[in-house]
Design an enzyme around this catalytic site. Structure first.
Site, mmCIF file in Angstrom:
data_model
loop_
_atom_site.group_PDB
_atom_site.id
_atom_site.type_symbol
_atom_site.label_atom_id
_atom_site.label_comp_id
_atom_site.label_asym_id
_atom_site.label_seq_id
_atom_site.Cartn_x
_atom_site.Cartn_y
_atom_site.Cartn_z
ATOM 1 N N HIS A 66 0.842 -1.206 0.000
ATOM 2 C CA HIS A 66 0.000 0.000 0.000
ATOM 3 C C HIS A 66 0.877 1.255 0.000
ATOM 4 O O HIS A 66 0.959 1.986 0.993
ATOM 5 C CB HIS A 66 -0.878 -0.045 1.256
ATOM 6 C CG HIS A 66 -2.078 0.851 1.231
ATOM 7 N ND1 HIS A 66 -2.007 2.204 1.017
ATOM 8 C CD2 HIS A 66 -3.394 0.572 1.422
ATOM 9 C CE1 HIS A 66 -3.214 2.727 1.095
ATOM 10 N NE2 HIS A 66 -4.081 1.759 1.340
ATOM 11 N N GLU A 125 -0.711 1.227 -5.440
ATOM 12 C CA GLU A 125 -0.523 -0.011 -4.688
ATOM 13 C C GLU A 125 -0.332 -1.211 -5.625
ATOM 14 O O GLU A 125 -1.197 -1.520 -6.434
ATOM 15 C CB GLU A 125 -1.725 -0.247 -3.782
ATOM 16 C CG GLU A 125 -2.035 0.950 -2.891
ATOM 17 C CD GLU A 125 -3.344 0.792 -2.148
ATOM 18 O OE1 GLU A 125 -3.628 -0.333 -1.693
ATOM 19 O OE2 GLU A 125 -4.086 1.787 -2.040
#
Length: 306
Positions: free
Chosen positions: A180, A280
């Site tokens: 992330h 991500e």
């Protein structure tokens, strides 16, 4: 994927590291790398990379000014590890969802303590590996048995991350995941993401409808999309460009909370959405993975200079 030198690092026992040292930040233990060519900060909780910068560069990652370093609390910014599921459990495919026993998003790895496996150093790079044994200790939130091994390689050229999942159980293991990555920008409205043109994506803000990307991705408020591609991407900001090259991924999540959601998020300044974006590297939505007994899968990204 590697952009590191051809000279292999040497494994060095704790206490004899040349560039790596332990430090306590808030209430959490972290490994701080002070190499002549680069700097990095890696928390043991969550195997969470919070800072990376080559010499004479500002931080290549965005970290919230309101981030809190507390046991069991996810750090806002850097690169959280979403594993062994990504996002809302209810939005995961049935094979992934049936193993999840909680409504909490993004898995448990980002707040769990990881085990330091190795530190390798040389004049050109530092490599740090950590592991997470997902066993019966996590049975209240997840049903499965797997080993996650994550390796970070830092060099003046960039940062390489490889997350390898091995199924230690006897039945097939379905999981989703993401690295992330929070990236900085001085102005989100003058920032664009290249490499996703003509890609199909799910717009989670529009009833999870499928759409097609036309040209670069621009940011004009809240953005939350799952692209069906793992191609090399370039983030262009007013201060320069970064290239993200992935392996083991056929999905990319692009996220910015926009002003309204930023005001509701924990550990996030109200104006923070103007200076960050998330790109991500993922195995999300239909790109979830299934491992038979003993099989492994590696998800990775190299963040480097354009």
């Amino acid at each position: 994927m590697s952009e590191s030198s051809n000279r292999p690092p040497l494994s060095i026992p704790p206490g004899k590291w040349s560039f790596t040292r332990w430090n306590t930040i808030g209430q959490l233990e972290a490994l701080e790398v002070h190499h002549p060519l680069f700097r990095a900060t890696l928390f043991v909780q969550g195997a969470h990379l919070a800072h990376f910068a080559p010499r004479e560069h500002t931080d290549w990652l965005w970290l919230s000014s309101e981030a809190r370093y507390e046991p069991g609390r996810a750090i806002r910014g850097g690169i959280p590890i979403c594993w062994p599921w990504f996002g809302d459990p209810a939005r995961n495919p049935p094979e992934v969802r049936k193993r999840i026993n909680t409504g909490a998003a993004h898995g448990f790895a980002r707040t769990a303590l990881w085990k330091l496996e190795d530190v390798r150093e040389n004049a050109h790079e530092v490599e740090i590996s950590l592991s997470q044994d997902a066993n019966e200790d996590f049975s209240e939130v997840w049903t499965g048995r797997a080993l996650a091994l994550i390796t970070f390689v830092f060099s003046v050229k960039g940062c390489q991350i490889a997350l390898t999942t091995t199924n230690l159980g006897t039945s097939p293991l379905a999981f989703s995941q993401a690295l992330h990555t929070y990236l900085p920008t001085p102005d989100i409205e003058r920032t664009r993401l290249l490499g996703l043109g003509q890609s199909h994506y799910i717009d989670t803000l529009e009833n999870w409808e499928y759409r097609t990307q036309e040209g670069p991705v621009y940011f004009h408020g809240e953005t939350d999309r799952i692209y069906e591609t793992g191609e090399s991407l370039t983030v262009v900001t007013p201060l320069g460009s970064r290239k993200l090259t992935s392996v083991g991924s056929d999905s990319t999540v692009v996220w910015n909370p926009g002003p309204d959601k930023a005001a509701r998020l924990s550990d996030f300044p109200d104006s923070g959405w103007k200076t960050m974006l998330c790109v991500e590297t993922a195995n999300a939505a239909s790109d979830y993975r299934v491992l038979n007994e003993g099989q492994s899968h590696t998800l990775g990204v190299f963040i480097g200079r354009k």
